[in-house]
Scaffold this motif. Structure first.
Motif, PDB file in Angstrom:
ATOM      1  N   TYR A   6       0.823  -1.207   0.000  1.00 51.45           N
ATOM      2  CA  TYR A   6       0.000   0.000   0.000  1.00 51.45           C
ATOM      3  C   TYR A   6       0.858   1.258   0.000  1.00 51.45           C
ATOM      4  CZ  TYR A   6      -3.771  -3.207   1.414  1.00 51.45           C
ATOM      5  OH  TYR A   6      -4.672  -4.234   1.482  1.00 51.45           O
ATOM      6  N   GLY A   7       2.029   1.205   0.666  1.00 50.19           N
ATOM      7  CA  GLY A   7       2.916   2.360   0.686  1.00 50.19           C
ATOM      8  C   GLY A   7       3.459   2.685  -0.690  1.00 50.19           C
ATOM      9  N   VAL A   8       3.921   1.670  -1.414  1.00 51.11           N
ATOM     10  CA  VAL A   8       4.412   1.870  -2.787  1.00 51.11           C
ATOM     11  C   VAL A   8       3.284   2.380  -3.674  1.00 51.11           C
ATOM     12  CG1 VAL A   8       5.296   0.679  -4.830  1.00 51.11           C
ATOM     13  CG2 VAL A   8       6.258   0.167  -2.581  1.00 51.11           C
ATOM     14  N   CYS A   9       2.101   1.792  -3.522  1.00 50.60           N
ATOM     15  CA  CYS A   9       0.945   2.211  -4.323  1.00 50.60           C
ATOM     16  C   CYS A   9       0.608   3.678  -4.063  1.00 50.60           C
ATOM     17  CB  CYS A   9      -0.245   1.312  -3.980  1.00 50.60           C
ATOM     18  SG  CYS A   9      -1.757   1.733  -4.873  1.00 50.60           S
ATOM     19  N   ALA A  10       0.575   4.075  -2.786  1.00 48.95           N
ATOM     20  CA  ALA A  10       0.252   5.463  -2.446  1.00 48.95           C
ATOM     21  C   ALA A  10       1.285   6.429  -3.019  1.00 48.95           C
ATOM     22  CB  ALA A  10       0.163   5.618  -0.926  1.00 48.95           C
ATOM     23  N   LEU A  11       2.569   6.062  -2.954  1.00 51.47           N
ATOM     24  CA  LEU A  11       3.628   6.933  -3.466  1.00 51.47           C
ATOM     25  C   LEU A  11       3.489   7.133  -4.972  1.00 51.47           C
ATOM     26  CD1 LEU A  11       6.236   8.500  -2.951  1.00 51.47           C
ATOM     27  CD2 LEU A  11       7.506   6.369  -3.267  1.00 51.47           C
ATOM     28  N   ILE A  12       3.218   6.065  -5.701  1.00 52.01           N
ATOM     29  CA  ILE A  12       3.061   6.171  -7.154  1.00 52.01           C
ATOM     30  C   ILE A  12       1.845   7.027  -7.501  1.00 52.01           C
ATOM     31  CG2 ILE A  12       2.528   4.859  -9.253  1.00 52.01           C
ATOM     32  CD1 ILE A  12       4.183   2.572  -8.106  1.00 52.01           C
ATOM     33  N   LEU A  13       0.742   6.789  -6.797  1.00 55.34           N
ATOM     34  CA  LEU A  13      -0.468   7.565  -7.072  1.00 55.34           C
ATOM     35  C   LEU A  13      -0.282   9.039  -6.729  1.00 55.34           C
ATOM     36  CD1 LEU A  13      -3.183   5.048  -5.827  1.00 55.34           C
ATOM     37  CD2 LEU A  13      -2.703   5.707  -8.197  1.00 55.34           C
ATOM     38  N   LEU A  14       0.498   9.336  -5.678  1.00 55.89           N
ATOM     39  CA  LEU A  14       0.777  10.730  -5.327  1.00 55.89           C
ATOM     40  C   LEU A  14       1.520  11.423  -6.460  1.00 55.89           C
ATOM     41  CD1 LEU A  14       0.885  13.117  -3.372  1.00 55.89           C
ATOM     42  CD2 LEU A  14       2.978  12.105  -2.395  1.00 55.89           C
ATOM     43  N   VAL A  15       2.537  10.756  -7.007  1.00 54.44           N
ATOM     44  CA  VAL A  15       3.299  11.330  -8.116  1.00 54.44           C
ATOM     45  C   VAL A  15       2.389  11.575  -9.318  1.00 54.44           C
ATOM     46  CG1 VAL A  15       5.155  10.909  -9.767  1.00 54.44           C
ATOM     47  CG2 VAL A  15       5.476  10.315  -7.353  1.00 54.44           C
ATOM     48  N   VAL A  16       1.545  10.581  -9.630  1.00 53.34           N
ATOM     49  CA  VAL A  16       0.624  10.723 -10.762  1.00 53.34           C
ATOM     50  C   VAL A  16      -0.322  11.904 -10.551  1.00 53.34           C
ATOM     51  CG1 VAL A  16      -1.264   9.615 -12.020  1.00 53.34           C
ATOM     52  CG2 VAL A  16       0.762   8.283 -11.387  1.00 53.34           C
ATOM     53  N   CYS A  17      -0.857  12.035  -9.331  1.00 51.58           N
ATOM     54  CA  CYS A  17      -1.775  13.140  -9.033  1.00 51.58           C
ATOM     55  C   CYS A  17      -1.083  14.495  -9.137  1.00 51.58           C
ATOM     56  CB  CYS A  17      -2.370  12.959  -7.640  1.00 51.58           C
ATOM     57  SG  CYS A  17      -3.569  11.605  -7.500  1.00 51.58           S
ATOM     58  N   LEU A  18       0.148  14.597  -8.615  1.00 50.22           N
ATOM     59  CA  LEU A  18       0.874  15.866  -8.665  1.00 50.22           C
ATOM     60  C   LEU A  18       1.233  16.239 -10.097  1.00 50.22           C
ATOM     61  CD1 LEU A  18       3.240  15.514  -5.560  1.00 50.22           C
ATOM     62  CD2 LEU A  18       1.123  16.852  -5.760  1.00 50.22           C
TER      63      LEU A  18
END
Length: 318
Positions: free
Chosen positions: A196-208
């Motif tokens: 979940y941590g890796v997933c959240a980090l990737i999604l944060l980058v995509v959102c930004l």
């Protein structure tokens, strides 16, 4: 050819965990459709808040296990956790927008193609799936499509949602396959925290990068996000990950099909999305398909293992 990993016998606790997980994930698509926020932002907060809940507990109780994943042979399991997180991010980035572009029923049903991809992945890994399992997969997917009324929509928006849902089913299969490998030796809390941590980090980058708004939502939307964290994520995905120690990825993927009629029912009662008349016979087909896969896989698992190769035998070549 790779051997199917040995698993302990399925016990009543695992059965109860799987039933709870199916009920929890059934709320996912309706909550996503209800939330007045971009789907990618909902996916990010869903995973970040899950890590905030699981992280302190897993770091306190599993510190040695985390260290073991950074050295020696443990790095391979660490990579499985990370790759599972990448696949989960791809799943959320495709399937969650589909629930807002097309109907809850269509998004859930087309995402229910996951066991087909799971079976192909298992075959690519060199595993032999019994004929009964393939028949069960076909029957279950057909039942899911009938029960939820998925069809190719005529509007461009809904058609894009349909394509995203199918792609989401593919990435869900990849996520489950990596999770199966990781859960062979890693505890549920450690695996889910990393994933979940890796997933959240990737999604944060995509959102930004994509300029997706991450705040400023109304209270109803935040409640929907918290419902996704508590239900679909912690009681859904995490419980399925727990069961991967005793149940194969293919079987888990077929059981996830039971989410389809549950989501369609919630969408009908809560969001007014009336199911098609074929829902009841489709549900019956879905249950039959799930039973065939579970029983067929269990029967194959009880077959005697091949005799071990003598210690002095030369390894096979070619």
């Amino acid at each position: 050819m790779s051997r199917t990993p040995h698993r302990p016998t399925v016990d009543p606790l695992t059965v109860g965990v799987l039933a709870l997980a199916v009920a929890a994930v059934s709320s996912s698509a309706p909550l996503i459709a209800f939330a007045a926020a971009p789907a990618l932002a909902v996916a990010f907060w869903r995973n970040l808040l899950s890590v905030a809940v699981l992280g302190p507990f897993s770091l306190a109780r599993r510190r040695a296990e985390f260290r073991a994943l950074t050295v020696g042979a443990g790095r391979r399991e660490g990579w499985y956790c990370a790759l599972s997180g990448v696949a989960l991010a791809a799943h959320f980035a495709t399937w969650m927008p589909s629930a807002q572009l097309t109907s809850v029923a269509a998004a859930t049903a087309l995402g229910a193609t996951q066991p087909v991809w799971q079976g192909l992945i298992a075959r690519w890994q060199g595993r032999h799936l019994p004929y009964a399992v393939w028949v069960g997969i076909a029957v279950a997917v057909t039942g899911a499509v009938l029960a939820t009324g998925a069809d190719v929509a005529v509007s461009g928006r809904a058609f894009a949602g349909d394509l995203l849902a199918i792609t989401g089913g593919l990435f869900a299969a990849v996520y489950t396959a990596f999770g199966e490998r990781a859960r062979a030796t890693i505890s549920t809390t450690t695996y889910t925290t990393i994933c979940y941590g890796v997933c959240a980090l990737i999604l944060l980058v995509v959102c930004l990068v994509g300029g997706v708004r991450l705040r400023g939502y109304d209270s109803a939307t935040w409640l929907a996000i918290l419902g996704l964290v508590a239900g679909a994520q912690l009681l859904g995905h995490s419980m399925f990950n727990y069961a991967l120690r005793r149940v194969s990825a293919t079987t888990v993927s077929v059981l996830i099909l039971l989410e389809a009629p549950g989501a369609a029912l919630i969408g009908w009662v809560w969001l007014g999305q009336l199911p098609r008349p074929l829902a009841l016979p489709g549900l019956a087909l879905l249950l039959v398909g799930v039973a065939v896969v579970v029983l067929g896989g269990a029967r194959a698992g009880r077959r005697p293992a091949p005799a071990p190769v003598p210690a002095d035998a030369a390894p096979p070549t070619g």
